[in-house]
Design a protein around this motif. Structure first.
Motif, PDB file in Angstrom:
ATOM      1  N   LEU A 123       0.827  -1.208   0.000  1.00 50.87           N
ATOM      2  CA  LEU A 123       0.000   0.000   0.000  1.00 50.87           C
ATOM      3  C   LEU A 123       0.862   1.259   0.000  1.00 50.87           C
ATOM      4  CD1 LEU A 123      -2.828  -1.025   2.493  1.00 50.87           C
ATOM      5  CD2 LEU A 123      -3.004  -0.788   0.012  1.00 50.87           C
ATOM      6  N   VAL A 124       1.959   1.193   0.790  1.00 48.12           N
ATOM      7  CA  VAL A 124       2.852   2.355   0.835  1.00 48.12           C
ATOM      8  C   VAL A 124       3.477   2.590  -0.537  1.00 48.12           C
ATOM      9  CG1 VAL A 124       5.018   3.240   1.790  1.00 48.12           C
ATOM     10  CG2 VAL A 124       3.335   2.150   3.288  1.00 48.12           C
ATOM     11  N   ARG A 125       3.935   1.491  -1.164  1.00 46.58           N
ATOM     12  CA  ARG A 125       4.523   1.631  -2.498  1.00 46.58           C
ATOM     13  C   ARG A 125       3.487   2.144  -3.495  1.00 46.58           C
ATOM     14  NH1 ARG A 125       7.155  -3.441  -1.421  1.00 46.58           N
ATOM     15  NH2 ARG A 125       5.581  -4.485  -2.736  1.00 46.58           N
ATOM     16  N   GLU A 126       2.266   1.613  -3.377  1.00 42.94           N
ATOM     17  CA  GLU A 126       1.206   2.046  -4.277  1.00 42.94           C
ATOM     18  C   GLU A 126       0.870   3.514  -4.077  1.00 42.94           C
ATOM     19  OE1 GLU A 126      -1.552   1.666  -7.329  1.00 42.94           O
ATOM     20  OE2 GLU A 126       0.048   0.314  -6.662  1.00 42.94           O
ATOM     21  N   GLN A 127       0.850   3.937  -2.806  1.00 42.78           N
ATOM     22  CA  GLN A 127       0.587   5.346  -2.507  1.00 42.78           C
ATOM     23  C   GLN A 127       1.693   6.236  -3.079  1.00 42.78           C
ATOM     24  OE1 GLN A 127      -2.077   6.641  -1.268  1.00 42.78           O
ATOM     25  NE2 GLN A 127      -1.346   8.746  -1.176  1.00 42.78           N
ATOM     26  N   ASP A 128       2.943   5.784  -2.896  1.00 44.10           N
ATOM     27  CA  ASP A 128       4.067   6.538  -3.461  1.00 44.10           C
ATOM     28  C   ASP A 128       3.949   6.622  -4.981  1.00 44.10           C
ATOM     29  OD1 ASP A 128       5.080   6.894  -0.942  1.00 44.10           O
ATOM     30  OD2 ASP A 128       6.499   5.225  -1.074  1.00 44.10           O
ATOM     31  N   ARG A 129       3.564   5.486  -5.579  1.00 40.84           N
ATOM     32  CA  ARG A 129       3.427   5.470  -7.031  1.00 40.84           C
ATOM     33  C   ARG A 129       2.321   6.416  -7.488  1.00 40.84           C
ATOM     34  NH1 ARG A 129       0.705   2.963 -11.074  1.00 40.84           N
ATOM     35  NH2 ARG A 129      -0.737   2.010  -9.598  1.00 40.84           N
ATOM     36  N   ARG A 130       1.177   6.405  -6.750  1.00 42.70           N
ATOM     37  CA  ARG A 130       0.084   7.313  -7.096  1.00 42.70           C
ATOM     38  C   ARG A 130       0.508   8.770  -6.952  1.00 42.70           C
ATOM     39  NH1 ARG A 130      -3.403   3.517  -4.469  1.00 42.70           N
ATOM     40  NH2 ARG A 130      -3.311   4.767  -2.564  1.00 42.70           N
TER      41      ARG A 130
END
Length: 268
Positions: A123-130
């Protein structure tokens, strides 16, 4: 010293985990018809190549995960059965099932904790990606806005130049029209002046002719009056002489009037 990995402490969700290598674990894999290395989790990138699309890689990954889950379940069942027998216990289905459920719950607990950590990390990586995508989108929109502003200013500049050019062309055309109008007016004025001068000359000539005719007419009338006076005097002196004088005076008067008429007609 080689790290001993059994099916009991093997982490099936860690792609970096080592394959089970204890004797009971190897025997359990053999009994289940599974290679120990096949129980290690693979990543999606392992199924991606230069000639494989992301969609096909995801399908292959999902299919492998389904098979690996079945292989792991078969190996774990064989492992618990072999371990239960190695402790000197007779194999009974109820006891084995109880022991299996106990170890399974403990394993699920450990796996769940690890999965939660992985989910949080994902989720953290996905948030960073977003956030990176949003920042990139924002930069693109800003660049697009700047380009649009530049294009708008350029178009406005061109439009202003066209407007100025149009005004200058209109002024030049107006100057040319004014010059042409002045030339036409000057020509018309010169023509009128010439016409007036011609009329004046004609009027002067006619006036002179009229004056000459009036003078000739007056002279004829004076000669006729003189002749009439002479006739009256001759009539007193001599009837015959007076009669001759009268005929002569009439002929002279008629001739004088005829001459005046011819002069007037020749002048016109």
């Amino acid at each position: 010293m080689k790290l001993r990995i059994s099916l009991s402490n093997f982490d099936p969700e860690d792609p970096q985990s080592r394959q089970p290598n204890t004797p009971i674990s190897r025997d359990a894999c053999k009994a289940a018809g599974v290679l120990p290395k096949d129980l290690i989790k693979k990543e999606l990138s392992d199924f991606q190549t230069a000639h494989t699309s992301l969609k096909h890689a995801q399908l292959a990954y999902k299919h492998h995960e389904n098979l690996r889950s079945q292989w792991l379940q078969s190996a774990m069942d064989a492992y618990h059965k072999l371990k239960f027998q190695s402790n000197g216990n007779d194999f009974h289905a109820e006891n084995f099932k109880e022991q299996l459920e106990k170890e399974k719950m403990e394993r699920i607990k450990n796996i769940s904790t690890k999965e939660q950590a992985q989910i949080v990390e994902t989720l953290v990586r996905e948030q960073d990606r977003r956030e990176q995508l949003q920042e990139l989108q924002k930069k693109r929109m800003e660049m697009k806005r700047i380009e649009g502003e530049k294009r708008r200013k350029h178009e406005e500049k061109i439009e202003r130049q066209r407007a100025r050019q149009k005004i200058e062309n209109t002024k030049r055309e107006q100057i040319v029209r004014d010059a042409q109008q002045r030339q036409i007016m000057q020509k018309m004025k010169a023509a009128r002046e010439k016409e007036l001068a011609s009329r004046k000359v004609i009027e002067e000539i006619n006036q002179k002719k009229k004056e000459e005719w009036e003078k000739q007419k007056k002279d004829a009338q004076e000669r006729a009056s003189l002749v009439s006076k002479q006739r009256d005097e001759w009539q007193k002196n001599s009837g015959r002489g007076a009669q001759e004088i009268s005929h002569s005076a009439q002929r002279g008067s008629a001739e004088a009037l005829r001459n005046v008429g011819e002069d007037t007609a020749g002048g016109n």
